[in-house]
Design a protein around this motif. Structure first.
Motif, mmCIF file in Angstrom:
data_model
loop_
_atom_site.group_PDB
_atom_site.id
_atom_site.type_symbol
_atom_site.label_atom_id
_atom_site.label_comp_id
_atom_site.label_asym_id
_atom_site.label_seq_id
_atom_site.Cartn_x
_atom_site.Cartn_y
_atom_site.Cartn_z
ATOM 1 N N VAL A 93 -3.706 -59.542 29.615
ATOM 2 C CA VAL A 93 -2.478 -61.240 30.590
ATOM 3 C C VAL A 93 -2.373 -60.783 31.429
ATOM 4 O O VAL A 93 -2.729 -61.478 32.654
ATOM 5 C CB VAL A 93 -1.552 -60.689 29.430
ATOM 6 C CG1 VAL A 93 -0.034 -61.048 29.998
ATOM 7 C CG2 VAL A 93 -1.185 -60.655 27.921
ATOM 8 N N GLY A 96 -5.202 -62.619 33.338
ATOM 9 C CA GLY A 96 -4.287 -64.342 32.728
ATOM 10 C C GLY A 96 -4.352 -65.042 34.430
ATOM 11 O O GLY A 96 -4.142 -65.848 35.162
ATOM 12 N N PHE A 97 -2.980 -63.528 34.578
ATOM 13 C CA PHE A 97 -2.085 -64.008 35.901
ATOM 14 C C PHE A 97 -2.498 -64.139 36.676
ATOM 15 O O PHE A 97 -2.609 -64.546 37.667
ATOM 16 C CB PHE A 97 -0.833 -63.465 35.155
ATOM 17 C CG PHE A 97 0.323 -63.938 34.368
ATOM 18 C CD1 PHE A 97 1.071 -64.926 35.045
ATOM 19 C CD2 PHE A 97 0.367 -62.904 33.437
ATOM 20 C CE1 PHE A 97 1.666 -65.134 33.882
ATOM 21 C CE2 PHE A 97 1.764 -63.774 32.753
ATOM 22 C CZ PHE A 97 1.894 -64.833 33.225
ATOM 23 N N LYS A 105 1.936 -71.566 36.378
ATOM 24 C CA LYS A 105 1.848 -69.964 36.227
ATOM 25 C C LYS A 105 2.925 -69.393 36.858
ATOM 26 O O LYS A 105 3.336 -68.548 36.358
ATOM 27 C CB LYS A 105 0.267 -70.037 37.179
ATOM 28 C CG LYS A 105 -0.065 -68.051 36.619
ATOM 29 C CD LYS A 105 -1.659 -68.128 37.065
ATOM 30 C CE LYS A 105 -0.608 -67.942 38.335
ATOM 31 N NZ LYS A 105 -2.985 -67.568 39.299
ATOM 32 N N ILE A 108 6.283 -69.045 34.923
ATOM 33 C CA ILE A 108 6.026 -67.820 33.588
ATOM 34 C C ILE A 108 5.765 -66.302 33.723
ATOM 35 O O ILE A 108 6.844 -65.276 33.270
ATOM 36 C CB ILE A 108 4.891 -68.068 33.044
ATOM 37 C CG1 ILE A 108 4.778 -69.639 32.633
ATOM 38 C CG2 ILE A 108 4.623 -67.395 31.699
ATOM 39 C CD1 ILE A 108 3.269 -70.254 32.042
ATOM 40 N N ILE A 111 8.986 -65.553 34.591
ATOM 41 C CA ILE A 111 9.887 -64.807 33.659
ATOM 42 C C ILE A 111 9.315 -63.187 32.878
ATOM 43 O O ILE A 111 10.115 -62.577 32.667
ATOM 44 C CB ILE A 111 9.940 -65.915 32.262
ATOM 45 C CG1 ILE A 111 10.286 -67.182 33.305
ATOM 46 C CG2 ILE A 111 9.958 -65.035 31.080
ATOM 47 C CD1 ILE A 111 9.613 -68.308 32.195
ATOM 48 N N LEU A 112 8.299 -63.066 33.230
ATOM 49 C CA LEU A 112 8.064 -62.037 32.721
ATOM 50 C C LEU A 112 8.286 -60.662 33.810
ATOM 51 O O LEU A 112 8.904 -59.822 32.939
ATOM 52 C CB LEU A 112 6.521 -61.874 33.235
ATOM 53 C CG LEU A 112 5.475 -60.351 32.509
ATOM 54 C CD1 LEU A 112 4.494 -60.503 31.952
ATOM 55 C CD2 LEU A 112 5.412 -59.727 34.150
ATOM 56 N N THR A 115 11.902 -59.921 32.907
ATOM 57 C CA THR A 115 12.251 -59.037 31.560
ATOM 58 C C THR A 115 12.184 -57.681 31.650
ATOM 59 O O THR A 115 12.799 -56.940 31.200
ATOM 60 C CB THR A 115 11.140 -60.005 30.002
ATOM 61 O OG1 THR A 115 9.896 -59.701 30.899
ATOM 62 C CG2 THR A 115 11.479 -61.110 29.707
ATOM 63 N N MET A 117 14.679 -55.853 33.682
ATOM 64 C CA MET A 117 15.364 -56.038 33.803
ATOM 65 C C MET A 117 16.468 -55.530 32.754
ATOM 66 O O MET A 117 17.505 -55.716 32.291
ATOM 67 C CB MET A 117 16.332 -57.152 35.173
ATOM 68 C CG MET A 117 16.533 -56.747 36.276
ATOM 69 S SD MET A 117 17.382 -57.246 36.877
ATOM 70 C CE MET A 117 16.075 -59.084 37.480
ATOM 71 N N ILE A 118 16.094 -56.900 31.979
ATOM 72 C CA ILE A 118 16.413 -56.460 30.831
ATOM 73 C C ILE A 118 16.971 -54.966 29.914
ATOM 74 O O ILE A 118 15.879 -54.724 29.488
ATOM 75 C CB ILE A 118 15.775 -57.509 29.313
ATOM 76 C CG1 ILE A 118 16.020 -59.011 30.422
ATOM 77 C CG2 ILE A 118 16.877 -57.407 28.454
ATOM 78 C CD1 ILE A 118 15.168 -59.813 29.249
ATOM 79 N N PHE A 149 1.350 -56.238 22.155
ATOM 80 C CA PHE A 149 1.586 -57.439 22.347
ATOM 81 C C PHE A 149 1.577 -57.901 24.970
ATOM 82 O O PHE A 149 2.701 -58.571 25.224
ATOM 83 C CB PHE A 149 2.715 -58.595 22.074
ATOM 84 C CG PHE A 149 2.508 -58.547 20.589
ATOM 85 C CD1 PHE A 149 2.191 -60.078 20.324
ATOM 86 C CD2 PHE A 149 3.095 -57.851 20.396
ATOM 87 C CE1 PHE A 149 1.603 -60.502 19.374
ATOM 88 C CE2 PHE A 149 3.111 -58.706 18.493
ATOM 89 C CZ PHE A 149 2.296 -59.141 18.147
ATOM 90 N N PHE A 153 5.545 -54.443 32.742
ATOM 91 C CA PHE A 153 5.441 -53.259 33.289
ATOM 92 C C PHE A 153 4.101 -52.939 34.134
ATOM 93 O O PHE A 153 3.500 -53.315 34.637
ATOM 94 C CB PHE A 153 5.671 -51.999 33.529
ATOM 95 C CG PHE A 153 6.113 -50.968 34.694
ATOM 96 C CD1 PHE A 153 6.658 -51.887 35.918
ATOM 97 C CD2 PHE A 153 5.485 -49.818 34.442
ATOM 98 C CE1 PHE A 153 6.764 -50.935 37.212
ATOM 99 C CE2 PHE A 153 5.436 -48.814 36.513
ATOM 100 C CZ PHE A 153 6.054 -49.752 37.419
ATOM 101 N N SER A 281 5.626 -54.493 44.483
ATOM 102 C CA SER A 281 7.069 -55.257 43.953
ATOM 103 C C SER A 281 8.303 -55.444 44.995
ATOM 104 O O SER A 281 9.163 -55.844 45.227
ATOM 105 C CB SER A 281 7.172 -53.903 43.344
ATOM 106 O OG SER A 281 7.747 -52.935 43.085
#
Lengths: 283, 310
Positions: A93, A96-97, A105, A108, A111-112, A115, A117-118, A149, A153, A281
Motif C-alpha cells: 500500500v 501505491g501511495f 490519491k 484517499i 482518509i488513511l 483513520t 485518530m479513530i 490489510f 501508521f 508527520s
C-alpha cells in the motif's frame, strides 16, 4: 550548546541525570528482585529493592508449573504471523501511495491518515459481531486476519521512506520494460529494507505486548498470549493458590527480556525511522 | 499519441488501485462499515443475544444521567491532562540536559528509553508493587520523615500514582525531542551568546520554538493515547489485592481509576449492553476529535516551522 560549560554546571547536570537514572532504573531492579525471591518472601511481600535471594529456580518453575509454555507459543504465533502479514500488506500500500500519480490519491491518503485518530473502541463492537458470525471467537483469526490489510501508521512510515528514494531507479526499470509489480519486488523492497526492519521491530513489540483485543476475543486460558497470561497469574495465581508474585514477575521477565534484546539489536533502525516519521508527520 | 498516453495512464491507475487494494478492502470491512454500524447501534437497545429496537437518543440520555459515566470522563480527563503536561515538561527537561556535552550520553539515553520497552501489563503490576503501602516509594518517603499515602488503595492518590507510572514510559517522546535538539543549528546559540542572552532566554527563544513541531506531535499523540487509557487501569483495578478487584467494577477505590474505555468494556463485554457501549464509543470519538481539533487550531499560535521563515 556545544560549548563546554563550567565544571560546576557539568557537575550539576550529572547529578540531576544520575538522580533521574536512579528513578528510572529502580523499578527495573525491583522487578528482578521480586522475580528472584523465594515463595516465603513472596507470601509476606517482603521484597527488597536490590535482590537478596537468587531463586533462579523460579524461571524453571514457571515453565513446568504454569501455562507459560502455551502462552509463549501463542504469543510467538501471533507475533510472527502479524509481523509478516503487516510488512507485506503495508509495504504494498505504501508503494501505491508513494509512486503513482492518480487523481484522488491525495483525498484517499487523507482518509488513511485520519483513520489513525479513530479509537479502536468505535469499530470494536461491530467487528466483534462480524467475527462472531464467522465463528471466529476464541480463535486467533480475529487478531491475525486484519493484519493482511495494512496498518495506517506503518503505511505512512513506509510511504515517507519510499518517497525519499530517487525515482530515477523506477523510471529506468520502466524503460527496461519491468512491470510495476516487478519494480515493487525487485527494486523498492530491497531498497527499503532498513525501514522494513524498523517497522518489523515496532510490529513485533506491538503484538508481543497486545492486551485489549486478545482479551476481548479469547476466553480460554490455553488460548491466551503471554501478556494476558501474566495478568492471569497475578489475578488467579497458579495451582489454585494465592498469586505468587515472584513467579508472576519471572513470567513478566520472559515478556520483557526479548523486547530489550530486540531493542539492542535494532535500536539504530528504530530511532532513525521513528525520528524521520515524527518530523515528517508534523509538516 | 494522445490515445496511447491515456491507455498508459489507465494502466497506472489500475496498478495504483491494485497496490492499495489491501488497505481499501480492510478500510471498508474493518473501519467504514463498523463505524456506520456502531453509530446505528448507539441508537438501539441491542444486547448480544436479542435483536434490539431503535430507541432514539435514549442511550445518550441515560449516559448523561449516569454518575459512573461522569466519573469515568473526569478520571480520564484528569489522567490525560496531567500525563500530557507532565510528560511534555519532563521529557523536554531530560532531553535538554542530555544535549549538554557530557560523557556517557548514550548510556543515559538507553536508561531513559528502556522502560518504554516494558509491556503495559508488566509495568502496571510492577508499579502496583512499587507503590504498595509498604513498598519502596513509601520507604523512600519515610526516610525523609514523610508518611506516604496508600497510593493505588486511596481515592485521592490512585490517579497520581497512575500518572507517575505512565511517566516512567516517556522514552518515545524523549527520543524525538533529543533528535530535534540535535537538529538545531549551533549558530543560533552562538548568535544569542554574542548578543549576551542568558541560558533561560536561549531556552525560551531558541530551543522551545525550534522544538515546537516535535512538542506538537508528542502532545497530539499523548492526548489521543491517554484518552484511551485502559490496560493499566484494568490490570490494577481487577487485581485481587484491590478491594472489590475480582468482583466489583475494577475501577479501583471508589472507582477513582475507572476510565472511559473501561466503562465501555464493562457495559459491552460484561453486561452485554452493546447499544449502550456503542454510545460510549461515539462519545469517546467525539471527545478525541474535539481535543485534536483544538490542538491543531491552537498550533498556529505556538508552533514554529522553519519553512515559514524562508
Amino acid at each position: 550548546m556545544k560549548k563546554k560549560g563550567s565544571p560546576i554546571q557539568t557537575a550539576v547536570v550529572y547529578l540531576i541525570l544520575l538522580l533521574f537514572s536512579a528513578a528510572f532504573l529502580i523499578p527495573f531492579i525491583y522487578m528482578i528482585s521480586i522475580a528472584l525471591s523465594s515463595d516465603a518472601t513472596a507470601n509476606q511481600a517482603a521484597y527488597t529493592i536490590f535482590p537478596r535471594e537468587f531463586e533462579f529456580q523460579n524461571f524453571v518453575r514457571i515453565f513446568t508449573e504454569s501455562d507459560v509454555p502455551i502462552w509463549l507459543k501463542n504469543s510467538l504465533i501471533l507475533t510472527v504471523c502479524n509481523t509478516v502479514f503487516t510488512l507485506v500488506s503495508s509495504s504494498m500500500v505504501a508503494y501505491g501511495f508513494a509512486r503513482f500519480r492518480v487523481k484522488g490519491k491525495g483525498v484517499i491518503f487523507m482518509i488513511l491518515l485520519s483513520t489513525m485518530m479513530i479509537p479502536t473502541q468505535v469499530t470494536l463492537i461491530p467487528q466483534f459481531m462480524i467475527f462472531r458470525n464467522l465463528g471466529w471467537i476464541n480463535t486467533m483469526l480475529p487478531l491475525i486476519i486484519p493484519n493482511l490489510f495494512g496498518s495506517p501508521f506503518y503505511i505512512f512510515m513506509l510511504r515517507q521512506f519510499i518517497m525519499r528514494l530517487p525515482i530515477s531507479l523506477d523510471e529506468a526499470a520502466k524503460i527496461d520494460g519491468m512491470s510495476y509489480w516487478g519494480i515493487y519486488i525487485k527494486i523498492v523492497v530491497p531498497l527499503i529494507k532498513p525501514a522494513l526492519a524498523a517497522v518489523a521491530i515496532f510490529a513485533i513489540m506491538g503484538n508481543w505486548n497486545w492486551f485489549f483485543e486478545p482479551m476481548i476475543y479469547l476466553n480460554q486460558t490455553e488460548k491466551y498470549p503471554l501478556a494476558i497470561g501474566v495478568q492471569i497469574l497475578s489475578a488467579v495465581g497458579h495451582a489454585g493458590q494465592l498469586p505468587l508474585w515472584n513467579l508472576m514477575m519471572a513470567a513478566a521477565m520472559i515478556l520483557v527480556i526479548p523486547m530489550i534484546l530486540l531493542f539492542f539489536l535494532g535500536q539504530r533502525q528504530m530511532f532513525e525511522l521513528s525520528i524521520s516519521t515524527g518530523s515528517d508527520s508534523i509538516k | 499519441m494522445k490515445k496511447k498516453r491515456k491507455k498508459k495512464l489507465g494502466r497506472e491507475t489500475a496498478w495504483f488501485w491494485f497496490f492499495i487494494s489491501p488497505w481499501i478492502i480492510g478500510f471498508c470491512i474493518f473501519t467504514a462499515f463498523p463505524m456506520l454500524a456502531s453509530f446505528y447501534y448507539s441508537f438501539t437497545n441491542w444486547d448480544m443475544f436479542q435483536a434490539g429496537s431503535f430507541v432514539g437518543l435514549d442511550n445518550y440520555k441515560k449516559l448523561l444521567g449516569e454518575e459512573m459515566f461522569f466519573k469515568a470522563v473526569y478520571n480520564t480527563f484528569f489522567y490525560a491532562f496531567f500525563y500530557v503536561v507532565l510528560s511534555t515538561l519532563l521529557s523536554l527537561f531530560v532531553a535538554v540536559l542530555l544535549n549538554y556535552p557530557l560523557k556517557g550520553r548514550r548510556i543515559f539515553r538507553t536508561i531513559f528509553y528502556i522502560p518504554t520497552l516494558v509491556p503495559v501489563v508488566v509495568s502496571a503490576l510492577l508499579f502496583f508493587r512499587v507503590f504498595a503501602p509498604q513498598g519502596p516509594v513509601n520507604a523512600a518517603l519515610g526516610f525523609f520523615g514523610i508518611e506516604g499515602p496508600t497510593w493505588f488503595f486511596s481515592e485521592t492518590w490512585s490517579k497520581p500514582a497512575l500518572i507517575i507510572m505512565s511517566l516512567w514510559g516517556l522514552g518515545t517522546a524523549f527520543i524525538l525531542l533529543l533528535s530535534g535538539l540535535q537538529g538545531i543549528p549551533g549558530e543560533l546559540y552562538e548568535a544569542a551568546r554574542i548578543d549576551g542572552s542568558g541560558a533561560w532566554a536561549e531556552f525560551r527563544y531558541i530551543t522551545v520554538p525550534m522544538l515546537s513541531p516535535v512538542i506538537f506531535y508528542n502532545v497530539v499523540m499523548g492526548i489521543i493515547n491517554s484518552l484511551q487509557v485502559f490496560t493499566q487501569v484494568y490490570v490494577i483495578g481487577t487485581n485481587p489485592l484491590m478491594p472489590g478487584g475480582s468482583t466489583g467494577s475494577g475501577g479501583g477505590p471508589g472507582n477513582s481509576l475507572l476510565s472511559i474505555v473501561q466503562l465501555l468494556y464493562i457495559k459491552g463485554f460484561r453486561d452485554y449492553k452493546m447499544g449502550y457501549a456503542s454510545a460510549i464509543a461515539w462519545v469517546l470519538l467525539i471527545i478525541i476529535l474535539i481535543f485534536t481539533m483544538l490542538i491543531f487550531k491552537s498550533s498556529a499560535l505556538w508552533t514554529y516551522y522553519e519553512e515559514e521563515r524562508k
